[in-house]
Design an enzyme around this catalytic site. Sequence first.
Site, short mmCIF file in Angstrom:
data_model
loop_
_atom_site.label_atom_id
_atom_site.label_comp_id
_atom_site.label_asym_id
_atom_site.label_seq_id
_atom_site.Cartn_x
_atom_site.Cartn_y
_atom_site.Cartn_z
N CYS A 123 60.82 55.54 1.08
CA CYS A 123 61.55 54.48 0.40
C CYS A 123 62.41 53.78 1.43
CB CYS A 123 62.39 55.04 -0.74
SG CYS A 123 62.95 53.75 -1.89
N CYS A 125 65.71 52.41 0.45
CA CYS A 125 67.08 52.14 -0.01
C CYS A 125 68.19 52.79 0.81
CB CYS A 125 67.23 52.45 -1.50
SG CYS A 125 66.87 54.14 -1.94
N CYS A 133 65.24 49.18 -2.72
CA CYS A 133 64.09 49.98 -2.29
C CYS A 133 63.01 49.14 -1.61
CB CYS A 133 63.49 50.72 -3.49
SG CYS A 133 64.71 51.75 -4.34
N LYS A 198 58.63 56.34 -12.43
CA LYS A 198 60.04 56.48 -12.08
C LYS A 198 60.84 55.46 -12.89
CE LYS A 198 63.33 56.19 -8.26
NZ LYS A 198 63.50 56.09 -6.81
N ARG A 208 72.94 58.79 -5.26
CA ARG A 208 73.35 57.66 -4.42
C ARG A 208 74.58 58.02 -3.60
NH1 ARG A 208 71.71 53.25 -9.07
NH2 ARG A 208 69.50 53.80 -9.01
N ARG A 220 68.16 48.16 -10.23
CA ARG A 220 66.76 48.37 -9.90
C ARG A 220 65.83 48.03 -11.09
NH1 ARG A 220 68.23 50.59 -5.16
NH2 ARG A 220 69.01 52.71 -4.92
N GLU A 236 51.76 53.00 -15.27
CA GLU A 236 52.12 53.31 -13.89
C GLU A 236 51.34 54.53 -13.38
OE1 GLU A 236 53.90 51.90 -11.64
OE2 GLU A 236 55.35 50.57 -12.61
N LYS A 251 59.77 61.00 -13.64
CA LYS A 251 61.14 61.08 -13.13
C LYS A 251 62.06 60.16 -13.93
CE LYS A 251 63.59 60.05 -8.87
NZ LYS A 251 63.49 59.52 -7.54
N SER A 277 69.38 64.13 -9.82
CA SER A 277 70.77 64.47 -9.51
C SER A 277 71.68 64.51 -10.74
CB SER A 277 71.32 63.49 -8.49
OG SER A 277 71.19 62.15 -8.94
N TYR A 316 67.33 70.26 -7.57
CA TYR A 316 68.46 70.71 -6.75
C TYR A 316 68.83 72.15 -7.08
CZ TYR A 316 68.29 65.79 -5.95
OH TYR A 316 67.83 64.55 -5.62
C1 PBG Z 1 65.25 56.39 -3.67
C2 PBG Z 1 65.40 57.55 -4.56
C3 PBG Z 1 66.33 57.72 -5.59
C4 PBG Z 1 66.12 58.99 -6.06
C5 PBG Z 1 65.09 59.56 -5.34
N1 PBG Z 1 64.64 58.64 -4.43
C6 PBG Z 1 67.43 56.84 -6.06
C7 PBG Z 1 67.15 55.60 -6.79
O1 PBG Z 1 66.02 55.21 -7.07
O2 PBG Z 1 68.16 54.93 -7.06
C8 PBG Z 1 66.92 59.66 -7.13
C9 PBG Z 1 66.86 61.12 -7.10
C10 PBG Z 1 67.93 61.80 -7.84
O3 PBG Z 1 68.72 61.20 -8.59
O4 PBG Z 1 68.01 63.02 -7.70
N2 PBG Z 1 64.32 55.48 -4.06
#
Ligand code: PBG
Length: 327
Positions: A123, A125, A133, A198, A208, A220, A236, A251, A277, A316
């Site tokens: 990615c 970002c 991204c 996603k 982030r 996004r 998708e 996700k 996260s 995690y």
């Molecule tokens: C980057 C990315 C993100 C996550 C994984 N890869 C952040 C986003 O899309 O803003 C999020 C993973 C997480 O929250 O644990 N593209």
Amino acid sequence: MSSSFPARRLRRLRKNEKMRNLVQEVLFSTNDLICPVFVQENLKQRTSVQSMPDIIRLPLEEVNMEVQEIKDLGIPAIMLFGIPTQKDDLGTGAFVDDGIVQKAISQIRSNFGESVVIMADVCLCQYTASGHCGILKGDMIDNDSSLKTLASVALSQAKAGVDIVSPSAMMDGQVKVIRETLDSNGFTDVGIMSHSAKHRSSFYNPFRDAADCAPQFGDRKTYQVPFTNPREAMREIESDIAEGVDIVMVKPALAYLDLIAETKRTHNIPVSAYSVSGEYALVKGAAQLGWINETDIMSEIMYSIKRAGADMIVTYFAKKMAQYLNK
Ligand code: PBG
């Protein structure tokens, strides 16, 4: 009388632990876990992430130690995320040969050989000044110029020795262009696990903080899937399969179990789930307040994601879950 004979007595099979073990339906092994690893360029010492207790950013020098610990717990795979020192409009740090992730991959590969599956996030970002991204054209995130850059990221990681690239940018056609680029450069054995469905989710906010990749303007919504659109999410998944993906992903995980189940039911391909996260932070936060038992809630959530149909989980909690399973 509506009752039938013999009466159903489901409690018979619950009477003791051995009996319960015998009939257990959903199984979970450490082999189902993928552990995220954050590595930061020029970092002096390991640094904690405020919104994600027990998650750390590592300097390159400490990555092997972390991977050894993950491996010793029986976890087969890691997912690498890089945090560069410099950001620019093109996200250059994501695809240079001496980028932080490329260095981490080759270091892990030379130390561990084939004994760990190395996955890396593809990615932009963390690497773009905009925190988006993809590459900007005016205020828009431009799909097709972003594709070229994402392909360069995947190629640079392949050269460094990655096993599986994991595109998470949600640009249309990203799997196809990455597959073509890898193949035409001789990396036919490098796999793709796409962040296929996603969603645009507020569950990503703590990440982030961990990866320093918040969008500097806007959000996004023009590239991630709306959480109101399950059929769009399935399109998708279909697109990624048509483009040659090896493993699809749903996700986040916990609030999207319906889509994990639907993906498993309708497609004949390995399904991963990313327990993100925010899912982690909710459990950690409530546990710190003493409102829940962290280990009990963690295992219940992990089993739910498995029960929904995930073959593997990026989480995690990977190390903590492995410790729980190994007990
Ligand atoms: C980057 C990315 C993100 C996550 C994984 N890869 C952040 C986003 O899309 O803003 C999020 C993973 C997480 O929250 O644990 N593209």
